[in-house]
Design an enzyme around this catalytic site. Structure first.
Site, PDB file in Angstrom:
ATOM      1  N   LYS C  72       0.854  -1.182   0.000  1.00  0.00           N
ATOM      2  CA  LYS C  72       0.000   0.000   0.000  1.00  0.00           C
ATOM      3  C   LYS C  72       0.895   1.239   0.000  1.00  0.00           C
ATOM      4  CE  LYS C  72      -3.984   1.576   2.847  1.00  0.00           C
ATOM      5  NZ  LYS C  72      -4.753   1.250   4.077  1.00  0.00           N
ATOM      6  N   SER C 149      -9.616   1.135   3.197  1.00  0.00           N
ATOM      7  CA  SER C 149      -8.797   1.999   2.383  1.00  0.00           C
ATOM      8  C   SER C 149      -7.721   1.264   1.584  1.00  0.00           C
ATOM      9  CB  SER C 149      -8.115   3.043   3.278  1.00  0.00           C
ATOM     10  OG  SER C 149      -7.260   2.403   4.207  1.00  0.00           O
ATOM     11  N   SER C 173      -9.745  -1.486   7.332  1.00  0.00           N
ATOM     12  CA  SER C 173      -9.236  -1.156   6.000  1.00  0.00           C
ATOM     13  C   SER C 173      -8.584  -2.291   5.223  1.00  0.00           C
ATOM     14  CB  SER C 173      -8.242   0.003   6.083  1.00  0.00           C
ATOM     15  OG  SER C 173      -8.934   1.224   6.146  1.00  0.00           O
TER      16      SER C 173
END
Lengths: 98, 476, 490
Positions: C72, C149, C173
């Protein structure tokens, strides 16, 4: 609790060093209404005032302290690599007053 | 109407650790800008604070010297605000639980009175960046960012400029002697902010307080407060009102000058720093930090006076830590010579080092060797004058005192038989002296001794010579 | 063709020299270039190929040797652009590696890309990154969310391009998108994995978490990522790292597992409840007993507002370093340092983020803390206490990840709204309990509905990852939903 209105939200945003469009302040105002109402409800939960606020997810402490040994610092070039305005190896700002 | 001053002092002390409060970035002064930066110091995303052990030890030592209660669990908070010198947008500090609380410090005033000043708190935090303000721009140097600080906050029970000055001076001495800081106010490694207000005597309400900044010497603390108290008193007496404002001390005019009116108090939105777990300090850790603390000035003072120095002499030694350290080494060699060491240190040694712009850590003469020199004077081998000559050489290179004396041919004649011969011969030369002596004129002794010193170019031990001259004159 | 394989499978191929790390890396990078879900911030092509080329002699005992992965884009990667999918960091090149990046480098896994996220990880929709929406690879019509996310990491793992991907989990997330993407999403105990180098959203809730396509890979990855990091993150535990893979027996004899009545009752899609029943049956077959318990509807409904207040408050402080001075863009005219900051932050943060910061800041005002921030922290404690009470009698808690299988973009945004009913609030936010208490929590696929995967979640006591993983392993084994990817669907 401090009463909020559009002016306060704007002041609050400016204290955080940004601005928003009027539309957004209005969206935010609605969000505030919802959240503060929800938080009021939370204040009525049984036992909420009988417990301490929780910062860490579980009871935890440490005894660790770092030895006072200096590490190799970043090179000046690396340290300043992401800065957009540099002069004489220092970061430039408009003159800071007060 | 009579007024009394109400004064509270906040002192920031910059530590001279090897590394920063929460990062391994080196702590050094006077380095090229932005060369002492660890990723945390520039607040690069994802960096996390790791507390420096020495910072805790230092805070414990100062807390202890200030008779404070020491917290056994450390908690940190974030103080949130935006400023150009604050890389993270918050400062890590201890708002809710300072490591030290409820202390006191007793200072001696010039009239001999003792004043106990109460101290509210001592906490650990970190310094900001250094800014260089040019004509139209400001340059930011992150070297100082994260340098360990302790903040010491007094209660407002200081009542005069002198009390404030003594308080700051004593704290300065504590942090310097404890090895925590170099305590240089003029260079900003110790910074004072003073809150001053006045109120009618006997009142228990506080007047409007004014904050005074930029006090870069102990003397300025006093001058600024005295000025401010007078200014506020006059203002009130003339029907005016003190306004809440921040003022700065102006070195040139020796007055305080308005910087800005205080508007609403800033809301720092403190909350517990979630990246530092509570840190438990064991009794052993705390006790060990206290036990291993370098000796403080108050203790040195006691030791010096018990070794024969006067209060003033001891005080003089405590003005300079390196000098006191040197004296301590000397005392280890021979405590009975404390006063004699003191004489050499404050006299010839200081004069020599001043000339060379050096401090006592650069002083080449070892205490052992100085003791040798003192002994040579004591046993009459060297006159003071000769000893000074030897000392001069010792200062340049720490050669053996006896060796230097012998190289220079400096040796006082202390052989009584030899001296006796010279005495007899000299008395013979000056018969009038015998007559004078018999007539009760004691100065005849000095006259003969003087003649002997002249004749021998001062190489005769004057004490022995005097004794023998007296005997000789008596026996004529 | 080696895409769509698990770490375990790729390792066999690498060790037997049927494929080289360089070949794997090349193939994965080619696939990245063709992917169509807008999941990538940066492809580290040069760095990845160079590193892969140095991996010649296979390491038999090192499962991650030569395995390509993505991270990420809120993990600090030295010399590689790291944007957190925010304009304010659009050109930020870190000077250091996050600890997990270092550990994977040492394990010789190959970082091939940085993946998209909701801006600064502050969102759950996969729509708020500066590059726009990241789509769910299971839905070519772009109607349904992958969630956030950690949307980019979820998508790239679900497409089979990489066998695992790093994410972060502050509310859910990783675990929520894992459900929408048919993945195993694991968030171990707070403090089990170092957070050094993870751009903070809300440190007291932030966790390094990750996606895999099998429970075994998840267990193996934890062995690599877990462990103390005293030099960089002193909140990270010094407890020894266990052999998590060795705990995977699938045997749950004597285990007691709780289902939360109020959460189950809040589920909308019947198929999810059927899935949970199937999971329950699987658990029982593996030897466990499963019982229904009450939590407290009020407390469950409180998770979301408490989470909002705490996370926004911490976030406003954490992101105060993004001021355009040391890094980030200098935009427009500035005649004061305040101008520099105002320009950078007004232009650098989306409006959603700015609103979040105002909420957080307001709840930290001295005059407001008692009724907002501190109250939220107290509610957090009540919720954690209640969870611990259940976990003192049960080994684990079984819940759905959400109330619906497919979550359309149109349904809701990240705006705070009072249009949601209490059931939706409960069932869509309860995974945050895992963050409140730092509990290990894993999402495991439990079914497919019209080609869309959905998952259940297992949560256990802190530092009992062996338990969490073994229960998940039993579920995976019984249900047979292992190594799902869109490659199979296609």
């Amino acid at each position: 609790m401090v009463k909020y209105d559009l002016d306060l939200l704007k002041k609050c945003a400016n204290n955080l060093m940004f601005d928003m469009s009027n539309d957004q302040y209005n969206v935010l105002l609605k969000e505030f209404d919802v959240l503060t109402k929800q938080m009021e409800v939370l204040g009525e939960i049984d036992g909420v005032n009988d417990v301490e606020p929780m910062t860490f997810p579980y009871p935890v402490y440490t005894t660790y302290l770092r030895e006072d040994v200096a590490e190799t610092p970043l090179s000046k070039k690396e340290a300043l690599r992401n800065a957009k305005d540099v002069e004489d190896g220092q970061i430039v700002l408009p003159k800071v007053v007060g | 109407m009579n007024f009394e001053a109400v004064i509270g002092i906040e002192i920031h002390v910059e530590m001279k650790t090897n590394s920063k409060s929460f990062s391994g970035g080196p702590v050094k002064f006077g380095q090229e800008p932005n060369t002492l930066v660890a990723p945390l110091d520039m607040a690069f995303p994802g960096t996390m604070p790791i507390l420096n052990k020495q910072v805790v030890i230092n805070a414990i030592r100062v807390s202890n010297a200030l008779n404070m209660t020491i917290d056994h669990e450390l908690w940190f908070d974030r103080k949130n605000y935006f400023y150009s010198d604050l890389p993270k947008g918050f400062q890590i500090t201890q708002d809710k639980r300072p490591i030290g609380s409820n202390g006191s410090l007793t200072v001696k005033l010039s009239d001999g009175r003792l004043k106990t000043i109460e101290i509210e708190r001592l906490h650990i935090e970190e310094d900001t960046c250094k800014q260089l303000h040019l004509d139209d721009i400001t340059l930011v140097d992150y070297n100082r960012a994260g340098t360990p600080l302790i903040e010491i906050v007094s209660r407002p029970n200081i009542r005069s400029g002198e009390e404030a000055m003594k308080y700051v001076e004593t704290i300065r001495q504590i942090v310097v002697f404890a090895g925590v800081s170099d305590g240089k106010m003029e260079e900003g490694s110790m910074r004072c902010d003073v809150n001053v207000s006045v109120r009618p005597f006997g009142s228990d309400k506080f007047g409007t307080k004014v904050e005074v900044k930029n006090l870069n010497s102990v003397a300025n603390v006093r001058t600024a407060i005295d000025y401010e108290v007078e200014r506020q008193t006059k203002l009130i007496l003339s029907g005016g009102a003190v306004e809440q404002e921040t003022r700065r001390f102006d070195e040139k005019t020796q007055t305080t000058i308005m910087m800005r009116k205080k508007t609403d108090a800033v809301d720092y939105k403190y909350f517990t720093e979630p990246n530092i777990l509570p840190i438990r300090l064991s009794d052993e850790f705390i006790q060990n930090a206290i036990d291993t603390c370098p000796e403080l000035a108050s203790s040195k003072q006691e030791r010096y006076t018990s070794n024969g120095l006067s209060d003033e002499e001891a005080d003089q030694m405590l003005q300079n830590l390196l000098m006191a350290d040197y004296l301590d080494e000397c005392i280890k060699v021979n405590p009975k010579h404390t006063k004699l060491f003191w004489n050499w240190i404050t006299g010839e040694a200081t004069a020599f080092l001043n000339k060379k712009f050096q401090s006592f850590d650069k002083f080449k003469v070892t205490p052992d060797n100085l003791e040798k020199l003192i002994n040579m004077v004591e046993n009459g081998t060297l006159s003071m004058k000769m000893a000074r000559q030897v000392f001069e050489v010792m200062c340049e290179e720490n050669k053996d005192a006896e060796q230097i004396a012998s190289d220079l041919g400096l040796k006082q004649d202390s052989n009584e038989d030899e001296i006796k011969k010279i005495v007899e011969a000299t008395v013979d030369e000056f018969p009038q002296a015998v007559v004078d002596f018999k007539a009760g004129k004691d100065r005849a002794v000095g006259f003969i001794v003087g003649q002997i010193m002249k004749k021998t170019k001062g190489k005769v031990n004057p004490q022995i010579a005097s004794k023998l001259v007296l005997e000789a004159l008596k026996s004529r | 063709m080696y895409l769509g394989k698990t770490v375990e499978e790729l390792h066999e191929l690498l060790v037997s020299k049927k494929v080289t790390p360089l070949e794997l890396t090349k193939e994965a990078i080619e696939a990245l270039k063709k992917e169509e879900t807008n999941a990538i911030e940066t492809i580290c092509e040069k760095e990845a190929l160079e590193f892969a080329a140095t991996l010649v002699e296979p390491e038999v005992d090192n499962l991650f040797w030569g395995i390509p992965y993505v991270a990420k884009d809120n993990f600090s990667t030295k010399d590689i652009l790291t944007t957190a999918s925010s304009e304010i960091l659009k050109d930020y090149v870190p000077v250091y590696d996050a600890t997990v990046i270092t550990k994977l480098k040492e394990a010789k896994a190959v970082l091939i890309a940085k993946s998209t996220l909701d801006e600064l990880a502050m969102g759950g929709t996969g729509t708020t990154g500066h590059k726009g929406t990241t789509y769910n690879p299971y839905d070519p019509t772009h109607t349904y969310k992958i969630g956030g996310s950690s949307c980019g990491s979820a998508s790239l793992t679900a497409q089979g391009i990489v066998p695992f991907a790093l994410g972060s989990d502050t509310g859910d997330s990783v675990r929520k998108p894992a459900s929408y993407a048919g993945l195993v999403g694991f968030k171990p105990t707070w403090g089990r994995i170092s957070r050094y180098g993870l751009f903070p959203f809300a440190p007291s809730l932030d966790h390094v978490a990750y996606f895999t396509r099998s429970v075994k890979d998840s267990a193996a990855l934890l062995e690599v990522l877990a462990g103390e990091d005293l030099a960089h993150d002193a909140t990270c535990s010094v407890k020894p790292v266990e052999k998590y893979t060795e705990g995977l027996t699938g045997d749950l004899k004597g285990k007691k597992i709780a289902r939360i009545k109020e959460i189950d009752e809040s589920v909308k899609d019947k198929v999810i409840l059927e899935g949970l029943d199937k999971v329950q049956k699987a658990l029982e077959e593996a030897g466990a007993t499963v019982e229904e318990v009450n939590f407290d509807q009020k407390l469950l409904a409180a998770v979301y507002p408490a989470y909002m207040i705490i996370s926004c408050a911490e976030a406003t402080s954490n992101n105060a370093n993004l001021d355009g001075i040391k890094f980030g863009p200098r935009v427009g005219e500035a005649s004061s340092y305040q101008d520099v900051m105002m320009n950078a932050r007004t232009n650098g943060f989306s409006e959603l983020i700015r609103r979040r910061f105002v909420i957080g800041s307001y709840s930290l005002f001295k005059a407001n803390q008692e009724e907002l921030f501190l109250r939220a922290q107290k509610v957090r404690r009540l919720i954690v206490n209640k969870t611990n009470e259940i976990l003192s009698q049960y080994d684990a808690i079984l819940t759905p990840c959400g109330g619906i299988v497919r979550n359309p973009f149109a349904s809701n945004s990240d705006d705070v709204s009072d249009r949601l009913d209490i059931h939706t609030i409960i069932v869509e936010n309860h995974l945050g309990i895992g963050n409140f208490g730092g509990f290990p929590s894993i999402s495991v696929p439990m079914g497919l509905d019209n080609g869309f995967p959905f998952a259940c979640n297992i949560m256990t006591k802190v530092f009992t990852e062996k338990e969490t993983l073994n229960i998940a392993y039993a579920i995976e084994k019984k249900l047979g939903l292992k190594n799902l990817s869109t490659m199979e669907v296609k």
